[in-house]
Design an enzyme around this catalytic site. Sequence first.
Site, mmCIF file in Angstrom:
data_model
loop_
_atom_site.group_PDB
_atom_site.id
_atom_site.type_symbol
_atom_site.label_atom_id
_atom_site.label_comp_id
_atom_site.label_asym_id
_atom_site.label_seq_id
_atom_site.Cartn_x
_atom_site.Cartn_y
_atom_site.Cartn_z
ATOM 1 N N ASP A 186 0.854 -1.200 0.000
ATOM 2 C CA ASP A 186 0.000 0.000 0.000
ATOM 3 C C ASP A 186 0.892 1.253 0.000
ATOM 4 O O ASP A 186 1.845 1.345 0.776
ATOM 5 C CB ASP A 186 -0.897 -0.016 1.249
ATOM 6 C CG ASP A 186 -1.952 1.068 1.202
ATOM 7 O OD1 ASP A 186 -3.093 0.767 0.816
ATOM 8 O OD2 ASP A 186 -1.631 2.228 1.544
ATOM 9 N N ASN A 194 -2.069 13.012 -3.396
ATOM 10 C CA ASN A 194 -3.074 13.547 -4.317
ATOM 11 C C ASN A 194 -3.410 14.993 -3.972
ATOM 12 O O ASN A 194 -3.514 15.849 -4.852
ATOM 13 C CB ASN A 194 -4.369 12.729 -4.220
ATOM 14 C CG ASN A 194 -4.380 11.536 -5.144
ATOM 15 O OD1 ASN A 194 -3.790 11.566 -6.213
ATOM 16 N ND2 ASN A 194 -5.041 10.472 -4.730
ATOM 17 N N ASP A 203 -2.081 9.615 -10.342
ATOM 18 C CA ASP A 203 -2.181 8.512 -11.307
ATOM 19 C C ASP A 203 -0.796 8.127 -11.827
ATOM 20 O O ASP A 203 -0.462 6.945 -11.930
ATOM 21 C CB ASP A 203 -3.070 8.920 -12.496
ATOM 22 C CG ASP A 203 -4.555 8.880 -12.147
ATOM 23 O OD1 ASP A 203 -4.887 8.534 -10.996
ATOM 24 O OD2 ASP A 203 -5.371 9.211 -13.029
ATOM 25 N N GLU A 230 -4.853 2.445 -4.200
ATOM 26 C CA GLU A 230 -3.394 2.579 -4.166
ATOM 27 C C GLU A 230 -2.768 1.349 -3.507
ATOM 28 O O GLU A 230 -1.720 1.412 -2.903
ATOM 29 C CB GLU A 230 -2.981 3.896 -3.516
ATOM 30 C CG GLU A 230 -3.229 4.243 -2.104
ATOM 31 C CD GLU A 230 -4.269 3.581 -1.229
ATOM 32 O OE1 GLU A 230 -5.253 2.983 -1.720
ATOM 33 O OE2 GLU A 230 -4.077 3.665 -0.014
HETATM 34 N N1 LIG Z 1 -4.689 9.528 -8.163
HETATM 35 C C1 LIG Z 1 -5.333 8.434 -7.753
HETATM 36 N N2 LIG Z 1 -5.637 8.310 -6.452
HETATM 37 C C2 LIG Z 1 -6.262 7.198 -6.046
HETATM 38 C C3 LIG Z 1 -6.595 6.172 -6.945
HETATM 39 N N3 LIG Z 1 -7.188 5.188 -6.225
HETATM 40 C C4 LIG Z 1 -7.235 5.576 -4.930
HETATM 41 N N4 LIG Z 1 -6.673 6.815 -4.809
HETATM 42 C C5 LIG Z 1 -6.534 7.608 -3.624
HETATM 43 O O1 LIG Z 1 -5.698 6.988 -2.670
HETATM 44 C C6 LIG Z 1 -5.989 7.579 -1.389
HETATM 45 C C7 LIG Z 1 -5.887 6.535 -0.335
HETATM 46 O O2 LIG Z 1 -6.035 7.158 0.891
HETATM 47 P P1 LIG Z 1 -6.084 6.407 2.279
HETATM 48 O O3 LIG Z 1 -6.784 5.095 2.123
HETATM 49 O O4 LIG Z 1 -6.609 7.365 3.278
HETATM 50 O O5 LIG Z 1 -4.622 6.034 2.602
HETATM 51 P P2 LIG Z 1 -3.282 6.893 2.598
HETATM 52 O O6 LIG Z 1 -3.516 8.329 2.455
HETATM 53 O O7 LIG Z 1 -2.393 6.285 1.550
HETATM 54 O O8 LIG Z 1 -2.710 6.606 4.016
HETATM 55 P P3 LIG Z 1 -2.014 5.304 4.574
HETATM 56 O O9 LIG Z 1 -2.428 4.152 3.676
HETATM 57 O O10 LIG Z 1 -2.532 5.138 5.957
HETATM 58 O O11 LIG Z 1 -0.540 5.527 4.531
HETATM 59 C C8 LIG Z 1 -7.383 8.189 -1.487
HETATM 60 O O12 LIG Z 1 -7.261 9.589 -1.409
HETATM 61 C C9 LIG Z 1 -7.863 7.787 -2.872
HETATM 62 O O13 LIG Z 1 -8.630 8.787 -3.491
HETATM 63 C C10 LIG Z 1 -6.269 6.363 -8.326
HETATM 64 O O14 LIG Z 1 -6.543 5.532 -9.184
HETATM 65 N N5 LIG Z 1 -5.632 7.500 -8.661
#
Ligand SMILES: Nc1nc2c(ncn2[C@@H]2O[C@H](COP(=O)(O)OP(=O)(O)OP(=O)(O)O)[C@@H](O)[C@H]2O)c(=O)[nH]1
Length: 316
Positions: A186, A194, A203, A230
């Site tokens: 992850d 983002n 992306d 992600e």
């Molecule tokens: N740009 C982009 N962002 C994505 C995609 N899929 C998921 N995300 C973003 O990934 C982020 C995941 O956030 P969280 O699940 O809060 O996790 P995190 O911010 O990585 O925090 P931790 O996992 O605790 O380190 C979210 O803001 C989603 O919108 C994608 O295909 N493209």
Amino acid sequence: MPHPESTYAKFMGTTALKPRLLVVDDQPINIQVMYQIFAAEYQVFIATNGNQALNFCRTTPPDLVLLDIVMPGMDGFEVCAALKADASTKNIPVIFVTAHTDAVQETRGLELGAVDFISKPVNPAVVRARVHTQITLKFQSDLMRKLVFLDGLTGVFNRRYFDQQLAIEVARSARAQSPLALIMIDVDFFKRYNDNYGHQAGDDCLCTVAQTLKASLRRPADLVARYGGEEFACILPDTAFTDAMAMAQELEQTVRKKAIAHADSGAAHVVTVSLGVAGHSGQRPIQAATLLALADAQLYQAKHAGRARACGAELT
Ligand SMILES: Nc1nc2c(ncn2[C@@H]2O[C@H](COP(=O)(O)OP(=O)(O)OP(=O)(O)O)[C@@H](O)[C@H]2O)c(=O)[nH]1
């Protein structure tokens, strides 16, 4: 007619590997004839009975099987039925090669899922042309399957393919009592990434991470998939827990070394990943869900221990 090697390379996007042909026959003379016909253009493998053929197909799947019908022990029909009943071998085309063709036998073979029937003694030009046709069709359907199973954004396998392959590998591990490892990965603080750099940059970052993970896996049987958002997942067949931990640490370092700036990350100044490793010795059957839950729990540990690291555990 294009050469099978170039067909293979074109469809699979690989360097020009020769297609893999398995000849199943108990008579040395027949094996020799087939070898002479195909050795120049194909990698030819031999099995002299049904069990050998099934083991070969399950462990190192060929691109096509040339299958004799009359063999001591398991006959060709039984081998074909077993191949078609197993998810890991059902897409391998089977051509029956037999001295005694009649409509009843031919119908039975085709109903069992064979793609063609060739009579012995074989005519080299005919058998070569028929095999080439089937190999071409196999590569085209492999490619179609691959496209259906690819993640549109990152180009690595998608969740659907991952679920299917995990089920296959769990079954294979139980059958062969071989180890199996799973790594959940992850991206750390990706929401902040983002928020800071924009969704398009997010992306691009996911694509780079995916391709970095993919390039780091060395064995042909290893795979990486986008599990969701992600999050990525790797299946490492035949891999002991300690080796999977070493691989997870290497993946963590390789992504870190890409040095994708992440000013707002709480873990480093660059994009990092947390990894959860689940190992299984293969000594007893398990459910795919059990392995997934363990990898997930270990990923959670890695996040809570400060991120940018791998945590792992082995099923006992
Ligand atoms: N740009 C982009 N962002 C994505 C995609 N899929 C998921 N995300 C973003 O990934 C982020 C995941 O956030 P969280 O699940 O809060 O996790 P995190 O911010 O990585 O925090 P931790 O996992 O605790 O380190 C979210 O803001 C989603 O919108 C994608 O295909 N493209």
